[in-house]
Design an enzyme around this catalytic site. Structure first.
Site, mmCIF file in Angstrom:
data_model
loop_
_atom_site.group_PDB
_atom_site.id
_atom_site.type_symbol
_atom_site.label_atom_id
_atom_site.label_comp_id
_atom_site.label_asym_id
_atom_site.label_seq_id
_atom_site.Cartn_x
_atom_site.Cartn_y
_atom_site.Cartn_z
ATOM 1 N N CYS A 149 0.674 -0.947 0.052
ATOM 2 C CA CYS A 149 0.196 0.136 0.018
ATOM 3 C C CYS A 149 0.880 1.196 0.154
ATOM 4 O O CYS A 149 0.960 2.430 -0.919
ATOM 5 C CB CYS A 149 -0.930 -0.138 1.003
HETATM 6 N N1 NAP Z 1 -4.625 -4.108 5.236
HETATM 7 C C1 NAP Z 1 -4.059 -3.482 3.812
HETATM 8 O O1 NAP Z 1 -4.350 -2.171 3.812
HETATM 9 C C2 NAP Z 1 -3.213 -4.447 2.747
HETATM 10 C C3 NAP Z 1 -2.478 -3.247 1.930
HETATM 11 C C4 NAP Z 1 -2.247 -4.155 0.953
HETATM 12 C C5 NAP Z 1 -1.030 -5.185 1.455
HETATM 13 N N2 NAP Z 1 -1.736 -6.530 2.234
HETATM 14 C C6 NAP Z 1 -1.160 -7.384 2.192
HETATM 15 O O2 NAP Z 1 -2.063 -7.961 2.397
HETATM 16 C C7 NAP Z 1 -2.123 -9.463 3.214
HETATM 17 C C8 NAP Z 1 -3.685 -9.438 4.104
HETATM 18 O O3 NAP Z 1 -3.760 -8.198 4.921
HETATM 19 P P1 NAP Z 1 -5.009 -8.042 5.566
HETATM 20 O O4 NAP Z 1 -4.877 -6.962 5.970
HETATM 21 O O5 NAP Z 1 -5.964 -9.031 4.564
HETATM 22 O O6 NAP Z 1 -4.394 -9.249 6.881
HETATM 23 P P2 NAP Z 1 -5.912 -9.883 7.717
HETATM 24 O O7 NAP Z 1 -7.267 -9.152 7.795
HETATM 25 O O8 NAP Z 1 -4.580 -9.649 8.682
HETATM 26 O O9 NAP Z 1 -6.372 -11.169 6.880
HETATM 27 C C9 NAP Z 1 -4.659 -12.459 6.833
HETATM 28 C C10 NAP Z 1 -5.676 -13.514 6.368
HETATM 29 O O10 NAP Z 1 -4.620 -14.755 6.942
HETATM 30 C C11 NAP Z 1 -5.314 -15.927 6.836
HETATM 31 N N3 NAP Z 1 -3.918 -16.415 7.611
HETATM 32 C C12 NAP Z 1 -3.545 -15.839 8.194
HETATM 33 N N4 NAP Z 1 -2.134 -16.543 8.552
HETATM 34 C C13 NAP Z 1 -2.334 -17.867 7.428
HETATM 35 C C14 NAP Z 1 -1.200 -18.878 7.527
HETATM 36 N N5 NAP Z 1 -1.122 -20.057 8.027
HETATM 37 N N6 NAP Z 1 -1.996 -19.890 6.001
HETATM 38 C C15 NAP Z 1 -3.003 -19.497 5.352
HETATM 39 N N7 NAP Z 1 -3.724 -18.281 6.023
HETATM 40 C C16 NAP Z 1 -3.425 -17.824 6.858
HETATM 41 C C17 NAP Z 1 -5.963 -15.792 8.073
HETATM 42 O O11 NAP Z 1 -7.639 -16.026 7.619
HETATM 43 P P3 NAP Z 1 -7.689 -17.479 7.820
HETATM 44 O O12 NAP Z 1 -7.501 -18.257 9.773
HETATM 45 O O13 NAP Z 1 -9.440 -17.508 7.459
HETATM 46 O O14 NAP Z 1 -7.274 -19.143 7.125
HETATM 47 C C18 NAP Z 1 -6.308 -14.078 7.505
HETATM 48 O O15 NAP Z 1 -7.899 -13.819 7.844
HETATM 49 C C19 NAP Z 1 -0.781 -9.216 4.161
HETATM 50 O O16 NAP Z 1 1.004 -9.805 3.796
HETATM 51 C C20 NAP Z 1 -1.140 -7.300 4.354
HETATM 52 O O17 NAP Z 1 0.753 -7.407 4.190
HETATM 53 C C21 NAP Z 1 -3.293 -5.685 3.708
#
Ligand code: NAP
Length: 345
Positions: A149
């Site tokens: 981001c």
């Molecule tokens: N939030 C932002 O604004 C943003 C922007 C750009 C990029 N990102 C990137 O996008 C990715 C997701 O971000 P997010 O904000 O959506 O995070 P989040 O809300 O914490 O969600 C991540 C999801 O990944 C799953 N997870 C956790 N551990 C796991 C594992 N060991 N194996 C498989 N699945 C797993 C979990 O779902 P389950 O428990 O249901 O599997 C969790 O709901 C991150 O790498 C982040 O850096 C985020």
């Protein structure tokens, strides 16, 4: 097309679902979880009541490959480095929202993320998905490393002057602020209401993992541009990133000429909106949308240019850009499912 979302219970996952469930080329959205299998998606996100009858499926790589033509990974760092090799298949394209596949040098990933990097062949195959700049490579890619981001806001703010080699090396300073959804849904003390509300916090000073990602791309555009100063702050708002960028230029420029350069650079890029002279965007201007809005002003007293670049971290900074890349990869009109007015106020 059938698409799969891994990490569907997270913020990136639900944002992908919001866009893809309205995408005319998507017939089915399969949702995968590593912790909530069998649960109805609506039990995780009640705002989907009466709108979604999908269940969360277990994360079994063979099954995920079978069921989908495209797989989106919205998982924490460290997951897709390990999972992507198990998902690679000629019939499947992969779009990874995490930082695992963005850095070309494995050693850099180890240094900044302090985790085991992805295999070299995966890193070599992954195309950096900065949609506006990398369209031709994205079109041919099988694996997309969707940009972070902060890097999206920063790189789009800097691309016109760095690609034209106008920047004095070592003078780039990025002062960036993010809403709290940038940290994901998982609760932590640092992102709790009491710690954040009525507060402004700087974090990961000179240590943020997005620093090498930004430097890698800037250096590719202009070999003279290397280290940047980059600081990140948490702001008590839900969505939005503002990157305020200060930079010295190699020669004196008039403001109007710089604005013309930016407008020309982004004229065929529907999601980048360059503001007129004296007008600066704020995060509300792009809330819930895939736009990146840019304003700039040259200061002849200091010979420094100030650029303000705003995005919605979950849209242009994550799921929106991922769908934009999906459109480009499959020859679908780039704005499909993404062309709507930001939410205001
Ligand atoms: N939030 C932002 O604004 C943003 C922007 C750009 C990029 N990102 C990137 O996008 C990715 C997701 O971000 P997010 O904000 O959506 O995070 P989040 O809300 O914490 O969600 C991540 C999801 O990944 C799953 N997870 C956790 N551990 C796991 C594992 N060991 N194996 C498989 N699945 C797993 C979990 O779902 P389950 O428990 O249901 O599997 C969790 O709901 C991150 O790498 C982040 O850096 C985020």
């Amino acid at each position: 097309m059938k698409v799969g979302i891994i990490g569907a219970t997270g913020y990136g996952g639900i944002e992908l679902y919001r866009i893809l469930s309205n995408h005319p080329n998507v017939t089915r959205c399969n949702l995968y979880t590593s912790s909530d299998e069998g649960k109805p998606y609506v039990s995780v996100y009640p705002h989907l009541h009466d709108l979604c009858s999908d269940q969360l499926h277990p994360l079994e790589p063979e099954r995920v490959k079978e069921e989908n033509e495209v797989i989106f990974l919205a998982t924490p760092s460290g997951v897709s480095a390990n999972l992507t090799p198990k998902l690679i298949d000629d019939r499947v394209k992969i779009i990874d929202l995490s930082g695992d596949l963005r850095l070309k040098e494995a050693g850099q990933y180890e240094k900044w993320y302090k985790k085991t990097p992805a295999a070299e062949h995966v890193l070599n195959d992954a195309v950096y998905g900065l949609s506006e700049i990398n369209r031709s490579k994205i079109k041919e890619a099988q694996i997309i490393a969707n940009p972070g981001c902060y890097p999206t806001a920063t790189l789009l703010g800097l691309a016109p002057i760095v690609q034209n080699q106008l920047v004095k090396p070592k003078t780039i300073i990025v002062d960036a602020k993010s809403g709290v959804s940038g940290a994901g849904r998982k609760p932590s003390i640092g992102t709790s209401f009491v710690e954040l509300q009525d507060n402004l916090k700087i974090y990961k000073v000179h240590e943020h993992q997005h620093i090498p990602e930004i430097e890698q791309q800037l250096h590719e555009w202009d070999k003279e541009v290397q280290e940047i100063t980059f600081s990140t702050h948490l702001i008590p708002m839900t969505r939005g990133i503002m990157a305020t960028i200060y930079v010295e230029l190699l020669e004196d420029w008039e403001n109007k000429r710089l604005l013309d350069l930016y407008k020309q650079f982004y004229k065929d890029k529907p999601f980048v909106r360059v503001r007129d002279e004296g007008v600066f965007p704020s995060t509300k201007d792009v809330y819930g949308s895939n736009y990146c809005d840019i304003g700039l002003k040259f200061d002849p007293r200091t010979n420094r240019l100030t650029i303000v670049s705003v995005i919605d971290n979950l849209m242009k900074g994550a799921a929106g850009q991922a769908v934009q890349n999906f459109n480009i990869m499959f020859g679908i009109e780039e704005t499909t499912a993404l062309r709507f007015i930001p939410v205001y106020p």
